[in-house]
Design an enzyme around this catalytic site. Structure first.
Site, PDB file in Angstrom:
ATOM      1  N   ARG A   1      17.889  47.886  44.398  1.00  0.00           N
ATOM      2  CA  ARG A   1      17.572  46.563  45.625  1.00  0.00           C
ATOM      3  C   ARG A   1      18.861  45.694  45.588  1.00  0.00           C
ATOM      4  NH1 ARG A   1      12.506  44.295  46.702  1.00  0.00           N
ATOM      5  NH2 ARG A   1      11.155  45.960  47.757  1.00  0.00           N
TER       6      ARG A   1
ATOM      7  N   SER B   1      32.042  47.503  34.601  1.00  0.00           N
ATOM      8  CA  SER B   1      32.929  46.934  35.365  1.00  0.00           C
ATOM      9  C   SER B   1      34.402  47.016  35.056  1.00  0.00           C
ATOM     10  CB  SER B   1      32.441  45.580  35.032  1.00  0.00           C
ATOM     11  OG  SER B   1      33.161  44.512  35.418  1.00  0.00           O
ATOM     12  N   SER B   2      35.146  46.402  35.389  1.00  0.00           N
ATOM     13  CA  SER B   2      36.757  46.383  34.957  1.00  0.00           C
ATOM     14  C   SER B   2      37.200  45.338  34.081  1.00  0.00           C
ATOM     15  CB  SER B   2      37.633  46.265  36.172  1.00  0.00           C
ATOM     16  OG  SER B   2      37.295  45.162  36.754  1.00  0.00           O
ATOM     17  N   CYS B   3      35.897  44.399  33.844  1.00  0.00           N
ATOM     18  CA  CYS B   3      36.065  43.416  32.734  1.00  0.00           C
ATOM     19  C   CYS B   3      35.867  43.873  31.624  1.00  0.00           C
ATOM     20  CB  CYS B   3      35.236  42.063  33.079  1.00  0.00           C
ATOM     21  SG  CYS B   3      33.545  42.371  32.941  1.00  0.00           S
TER      22      CYS B   3
ATOM     23  N   TYR C   1      29.397  39.583  29.109  1.00  0.00           N
ATOM     24  CA  TYR C   1      28.960  40.726  30.177  1.00  0.00           C
ATOM     25  C   TYR C   1      29.646  41.861  29.791  1.00  0.00           C
ATOM     26  CZ  TYR C   1      28.596  43.089  34.837  1.00  0.00           C
ATOM     27  OH  TYR C   1      28.577  43.945  35.712  1.00  0.00           O
TER      28      TYR C   1
ATOM     29  N   LYS D   1      28.397  45.893  28.673  1.00  0.00           N
ATOM     30  CA  LYS D   1      28.886  47.063  29.359  1.00  0.00           C
ATOM     31  C   LYS D   1      29.473  47.800  28.414  1.00  0.00           C
ATOM     32  CE  LYS D   1      26.936  46.209  33.390  1.00  0.00           C
ATOM     33  NZ  LYS D   1      26.007  47.252  33.909  1.00  0.00           N
TER      34      LYS D   1
ATOM     35  N   PRO E   1      33.847  50.526  37.823  1.00  0.00           N
ATOM     36  CA  PRO E   1      34.510  49.865  39.193  1.00  0.00           C
ATOM     37  C   PRO E   1      35.407  48.438  39.091  1.00  0.00           C
ATOM     38  CG  PRO E   1      31.947  49.549  39.248  1.00  0.00           C
ATOM     39  CD  PRO E   1      32.246  50.330  37.901  1.00  0.00           C
ATOM     40  N   THR E   2      36.099  48.090  39.810  1.00  0.00           N
ATOM     41  CA  THR E   2      36.758  47.180  40.102  1.00  0.00           C
ATOM     42  C   THR E   2      35.845  46.126  40.478  1.00  0.00           C
ATOM     43  OG1 THR E   2      38.862  46.185  40.558  1.00  0.00           O
ATOM     44  CG2 THR E   2      37.888  47.434  42.244  1.00  0.00           C
ATOM     45  N   ASN E   3      36.494  44.927  40.820  1.00  0.00           N
ATOM     46  CA  ASN E   3      35.574  43.888  41.760  1.00  0.00           C
ATOM     47  C   ASN E   3      34.855  44.714  43.007  1.00  0.00           C
ATOM     48  OD1 ASN E   3      36.752  42.416  39.657  1.00  0.00           O
ATOM     49  ND2 ASN E   3      36.613  40.677  40.869  1.00  0.00           N
TER      50      ASN E   3
ATOM     51  N   HIS F   1      30.475  35.890  43.213  1.00  0.00           N
ATOM     52  CA  HIS F   1      32.095  36.275  43.247  1.00  0.00           C
ATOM     53  C   HIS F   1      32.773  35.769  44.324  1.00  0.00           C
ATOM     54  CE1 HIS F   1      30.085  39.628  40.870  1.00  0.00           C
ATOM     55  NE2 HIS F   1      31.021  39.411  40.111  1.00  0.00           N
TER      56      HIS F   1
HETATM   57  O1  GFB Z   1      35.073  36.796  41.592  1.00  0.00           O
HETATM   58  P1  GFB Z   1      35.313  35.996  40.550  1.00  0.00           P
HETATM   59  O2  GFB Z   1      34.412  35.098  40.162  1.00  0.00           O
HETATM   60  O3  GFB Z   1      35.595  36.573  39.134  1.00  0.00           O
HETATM   61  O4  GFB Z   1      36.733  35.139  40.567  1.00  0.00           O
HETATM   62  P2  GFB Z   1      36.506  37.381  38.106  1.00  0.00           P
HETATM   63  C1  GFB Z   1      38.025  35.729  40.827  1.00  0.00           C
HETATM   64  C2  GFB Z   1      39.023  34.600  41.059  1.00  0.00           C
HETATM   65  O5  GFB Z   1      38.941  33.993  42.383  1.00  0.00           O
HETATM   66  C3  GFB Z   1      38.992  33.387  40.043  1.00  0.00           C
HETATM   67  C4  GFB Z   1      38.685  32.558  42.195  1.00  0.00           C
HETATM   68  O6  GFB Z   1      40.284  33.213  39.897  1.00  0.00           O
HETATM   69  C5  GFB Z   1      38.587  32.129  40.759  1.00  0.00           C
HETATM   70  O7  GFB Z   1      38.915  31.036  40.032  1.00  0.00           O
HETATM   71  N1  GFB Z   1      38.086  31.755  43.288  1.00  0.00           N
HETATM   72  C6  GFB Z   1      38.686  30.990  43.978  1.00  0.00           C
HETATM   73  C7  GFB Z   1      36.824  31.840  43.357  1.00  0.00           C
HETATM   74  N2  GFB Z   1      37.819  30.342  44.985  1.00  0.00           N
HETATM   75  C8  GFB Z   1      36.355  30.888  44.098  1.00  0.00           C
HETATM   76  C9  GFB Z   1      34.988  30.825  44.741  1.00  0.00           C
HETATM   77  O8  GFB Z   1      34.766  29.835  45.692  1.00  0.00           O
HETATM   78  N3  GFB Z   1      34.170  31.250  44.092  1.00  0.00           N
HETATM   79  C10 GFB Z   1      34.497  32.180  42.905  1.00  0.00           C
HETATM   80  N4  GFB Z   1      33.512  32.899  42.321  1.00  0.00           N
HETATM   81  N5  GFB Z   1      35.620  32.321  42.417  1.00  0.00           N
HETATM   82  C11 GFB Z   1      34.059  38.451  37.353  1.00  0.00           C
HETATM   83  C12 GFB Z   1      33.358  38.185  35.817  1.00  0.00           C
HETATM   84  O9  GFB Z   1      35.586  38.071  37.103  1.00  0.00           O
HETATM   85  O10 GFB Z   1      34.236  39.476  37.974  1.00  0.00           O
HETATM   86  C13 GFB Z   1      32.378  39.254  36.085  1.00  0.00           C
HETATM   87  O11 GFB Z   1      33.146  37.196  35.607  1.00  0.00           O
HETATM   88  C14 GFB Z   1      32.545  40.633  36.709  1.00  0.00           C
HETATM   89  O12 GFB Z   1      32.316  39.711  34.430  1.00  0.00           O
HETATM   90  C15 GFB Z   1      33.283  40.366  37.965  1.00  0.00           C
HETATM   91  O13 GFB Z   1      33.549  41.336  35.986  1.00  0.00           O
HETATM   92  C16 GFB Z   1      33.752  41.727  38.602  1.00  0.00           C
HETATM   93  O14 GFB Z   1      37.216  38.529  38.782  1.00  0.00           O
HETATM   94  O15 GFB Z   1      37.351  36.448  37.452  1.00  0.00           O
END
Ligand code: GFB
Length: 311
Positions: A9, A104-106, A133, A137, A160-162, A176
């Site tokens: 889902r 995940s790439s993290c 997380y 993983k 996978p990457t983001n 995200h």
């Molecule tokens: O996608 P994101 O939340 O996760 O944030 P990560 C990526 C970048 O975007 C960071 C900036 O530098 C955030 O500060 N950003 C800017 C924002 N504006 C925004 C907003 O409005 N919302 C969010 N969320 N971010 C995650 C991991 O890391 O990536 C997880 O925490 C996972 O574990 C995922 O691996 C794929 O890329 O930093």
């Protein structure tokens, strides 16, 4: 071939269903959370004993953006650890020969050399905002590696990457970056707001993969003869978060100002996958980030209209 997609889902699981539903000879086994609680070992065990899947893809996970990961580390570690343990161990107990686990790439270190190769795993400390997380993983990936080594079953993983695409979560605090920006720009445009607040400095670099590309990579990997224990899935291209905001503003036709909230964390400075292993096996991502954002924005508008936007 009876294929169990755990987490069908979610955004990734739904893309896997789209990818496999019309493949001749594949019959999909799908269970909602109400029908099967993957955190409950007894239920998972009974499910495998009854249904006897041939192949399992583990796409079930508790996921979220930087702030959710940072705020709920206990849940991110426990939920993901127990789902991985239950789905992998019961698969082995009930004779499943082939499991593909998604990570995940993290999982790679905060300051890993870029682009990140598979062998940089565990070479230095993790990024703190998503350590919980990442540890879950890494444990899932290692379970698959060690079950394969000790028992001779084909259990392997894809990192996978983001990801982004239809069915993403649009919660303003927990999601995200890409879905958060789509929602913020769309709402600002509709409400005639003159500015949108984005988080951090805008300087971190991220790589974005359209979720249907990931589903296609999974189909490719399931057919690979001797896949590596874990393999990176990405595009091999990244953008700064500032560039991303401009792409999303353009796709949503938002023309106002973008303001940066420096009290919010940046996270890892750069996260770019080395995708040469997948490329050498013969697979490449097809959807560019501009095309993927346009498609995702279209599905956001549809999901909003239909009243089933996840947020
Ligand atoms: O996608 P994101 O939340 O996760 O944030 P990560 C990526 C970048 O975007 C960071 C900036 O530098 C955030 O500060 N950003 C800017 C924002 N504006 C925004 C907003 O409005 N919302 C969010 N969320 N971010 C995650 C991991 O890391 O990536 C997880 O925490 C996972 O574990 C995922 O691996 C794929 O890329 O930093």
């Amino acid at each position: 071939m009876k294929l169990f997609i755990a987490g069908h889902r979610g955004m990734v699981g739904s893309a896997l269903v789209r990818r496999f539903q019309d493949v001749p000879g594949v019959s999909l086994l799908l269970k909602t959370r109400q029908e099967l609680d993957l955190k409950n070992q007894a239920q998972v065990d009974a499910f495998y004993a009854k249904e006897k899947p041939d192949v399992v893809i583990i796409a079930a996970a508790k996921v979220g953006g930087i702030q959710a990961n940072n705020t709920y580390p206990a849940e991110f570690l426990y939920d993901n650890l127990i789902v991985a343990s239950n789905t992998i161990d019961s698969a082995y107990t009930h004779g499943v020969k082939h499991v593909l686990f998604l990570g995940s790439s993290c999982i790679y270190p905060k300051l890993a050399p870029q682009p990140m190769r598979e062998d940089c795993l565990l070479s230095s400390p993790l990024e703190l905002t998503n350590e919980a997380y990442a540890i879950a993983k890494i444990a899932g990936l290692k379970l698959c590696q060690y079950y394969r080594k000790q028992y001779g079953v084909l259990y392997h993983s894809a990192m996978p990457t983001n990801l982004y695409g239809p069915g993403d979560n649009y919660h303003l605090e927990k999601s995200h970056v890409l879905p958060a920006l789509i929602r913020k720009f769309h709402e600002a445009k509709i409400q005639g707001k003159s500015e949108v607040v984005a988080w951090g400095s805008g300087s971190p670099r991220r790589e974005f993969l359209y979720v249907d590309d990931l589903a296609d990579a999974c189909a490719f990997l399931l057919k690979a003869e001797n896949p590596p224990d874990w393999i990176n899935i990405g595009t091999g291209l990244d953008v700064t978060i500032r560039e991303l905001t401009e792409l999303v503003a353009h796709a949503t036709a938002y023309t106002g100002k973008i303001v940066w909230d420096s009290t919010k964390p940046d996270g890892t400075p750069r996260k770019l996958m080395d995708v040469s292993r997948m490329t050498n096996l013969g697979w490449k991502a097809k959807v560019s980030v501009a095309e993927g954002i346009a498609k995702t924005y279209a599905s956001y508008v549809e999901e909003l209209k239909a009243g089933h936007l996840r947020q």
